[in-house]
Design a protein around this motif. Structure first.
Motif, PDB file in Angstrom:
ATOM      1  N   LEU A  71       0.826  -1.218   0.000  1.00 17.81           N
ATOM      2  CA  LEU A  71       0.000   0.000   0.000  1.00 17.81           C
ATOM      3  C   LEU A  71       0.855   1.261   0.000  1.00 17.81           C
ATOM      4  O   LEU A  71       0.596   2.198  -0.760  1.00 17.81           O
ATOM      5  CB  LEU A  71      -0.946  -0.001   1.200  1.00 17.81           C
ATOM      6  N   THR A  72       1.870   1.287   0.851  1.00 17.97           N
ATOM      7  CA  THR A  72       2.715   2.477   0.907  1.00 17.97           C
ATOM      8  C   THR A  72       3.553   2.617  -0.363  1.00 17.97           C
ATOM      9  O   THR A  72       3.791   3.735  -0.825  1.00 17.97           O
ATOM     10  CB  THR A  72       3.624   2.460   2.145  1.00 17.97           C
ATOM     11  N   GLY A  73       3.980   1.509  -0.932  1.00 22.40           N
ATOM     12  CA  GLY A  73       4.720   1.555  -2.197  1.00 22.40           C
ATOM     13  C   GLY A  73       3.868   2.100  -3.323  1.00 22.40           C
ATOM     14  O   GLY A  73       4.320   2.943  -4.120  1.00 22.40           O
ATOM     15  N   PHE A  74       2.629   1.641  -3.415  1.00 26.31           N
ATOM     16  CA  PHE A  74       1.727   2.182  -4.438  1.00 26.31           C
ATOM     17  C   PHE A  74       1.446   3.661  -4.196  1.00 26.31           C
ATOM     18  O   PHE A  74       1.330   4.440  -5.135  1.00 26.31           O
ATOM     19  CB  PHE A  74       0.409   1.403  -4.473  1.00 26.31           C
ATOM     20  N   ALA A  75       1.350   4.058  -2.926  1.00 29.70           N
ATOM     21  CA  ALA A  75       1.111   5.472  -2.606  1.00 29.70           C
ATOM     22  C   ALA A  75       2.287   6.332  -3.065  1.00 29.70           C
ATOM     23  O   ALA A  75       2.089   7.415  -3.638  1.00 29.70           O
ATOM     24  CB  ALA A  75       0.865   5.652  -1.112  1.00 29.70           C
ATOM     25  N   MET A  76       3.496   5.866  -2.836  1.00 25.56           N
ATOM     26  CA  MET A  76       4.668   6.628  -3.292  1.00 25.56           C
ATOM     27  C   MET A  76       4.758   6.633  -4.807  1.00 25.56           C
ATOM     28  O   MET A  76       5.095   7.647  -5.416  1.00 25.56           O
ATOM     29  CB  MET A  76       5.944   6.052  -2.685  1.00 25.56           C
ATOM     30  N   TYR A  77       4.450   5.507  -5.419  1.00 20.59           N
ATOM     31  CA  TYR A  77       4.470   5.427  -6.878  1.00 20.59           C
ATOM     32  C   TYR A  77       3.452   6.400  -7.485  1.00 20.59           C
ATOM     33  O   TYR A  77       3.721   7.049  -8.488  1.00 20.59           O
ATOM     34  CB  TYR A  77       4.166   3.991  -7.318  1.00 20.59           C
ATOM     35  N   GLY A  78       2.302   6.516  -6.853  1.00 22.16           N
ATOM     36  CA  GLY A  78       1.264   7.414  -7.344  1.00 22.16           C
ATOM     37  C   GLY A  78       1.648   8.878  -7.293  1.00 22.16           C
ATOM     38  O   GLY A  78       1.116   9.696  -8.048  1.00 22.16           O
ATOM     39  N   GLN A  79       2.591   9.251  -6.435  1.00 19.51           N
ATOM     40  CA  GLN A  79       3.004  10.647  -6.322  1.00 19.51           C
ATOM     41  C   GLN A  79       3.690  11.152  -7.581  1.00 19.51           C
ATOM     42  O   GLN A  79       3.748  12.349  -7.822  1.00 19.51           O
ATOM     43  CB  GLN A  79       3.935  10.842  -5.124  1.00 19.51           C
ATOM     44  N   ALA A  80       4.229  10.247  -8.389  1.00 20.35           N
ATOM     45  CA  ALA A  80       4.904  10.645  -9.621  1.00 20.35           C
ATOM     46  C   ALA A  80       3.920  11.092 -10.694  1.00 20.35           C
ATOM     47  O   ALA A  80       4.308  11.765 -11.640  1.00 20.35           O
ATOM     48  CB  ALA A  80       5.753   9.496 -10.152  1.00 20.35           C
TER      49      ALA A  80
END
Length: 181
Positions: free
Chosen positions: A113-122
């Protein structure tokens, strides 16, 4: 979406100049590739929780039985060599192993979940940004998400070391652990 995660590149125009250094981009690419393997492995593991044999199914990997919770303290004492003669015998996973795997599954979900959240910031407004933005806002921002992700990833560094040690320890102390069968 998972295949897209594994194949896409971070839009470089949306990454700050300090994060566009060659080493940062290399680590980001490594992380993205590991994430793709991690998610796919997780999906296979979820399948085996329901379709696997008696030692791979849900009840065998989660401490759900009362007897497992009662024997958990005894098992910890055994591993700490406080009362090594009193360890309960288990075929399959003992309560401490069950708790370790439960922790691994929970940490895996948090890392994803946190990885997808960081990925989404791009890509603000994109798919991953849209589905993970409520999580990001709920925990206090992307820096908190990044910190939680970083701390949880350490579990995947520490757990294999503990696992290898305990397998070798059991092999040496019991002369019939998982290595010599």
């Amino acid at each position: 979406a998972i295949i897209r995660l594994a194949k896409t590149r971070w839009p470089e125009s949306k990454i700050s100049s300090s994060a566009r250094t060659p080493s940062a981009l290399i680590w980001r690419a490594i992380s993205r590739n590991i994430a793709g393997v991690f998610v796919m492995t997780g999906l296979v593991r979820v399948y085996w929780l329901f379709a696997g044999n008696q030692f791979e199914r849900l009840p065998a990997l989660f401490p759900v039985r009362k007897r497992d919770w009662v024997n958990l303290v005894t098992q910890v004492k055994y591993y700490l060599m406080i009362h090594p003669e009193r360890a309960p015998h288990y075929i399959g996973h003992n309560p401490l192993q069950q708790l370790s795997y439960t922790t691994t599954y929970v940490v895996s979900i948090v890392v994803m979940l946190t990885g997808f959240a960081m990925y989404g910031q791009a890509e603000p407004g994109g798919f991953f940004y849209t589905i993970t933005q409520p999580l990001t806002l709920a925990v206090g921002g992307i820096q908190v998400v990044r910190l939680v992700h970083h701390l949880c990833v350490w579990w995947f560094i520490i757990f294999p070391i503990m696992h290898i040690y305990l397998v070798i320890r059991k092999e040496v102390t019991e002369r019939g652990g998982g290595l010599s069968g």
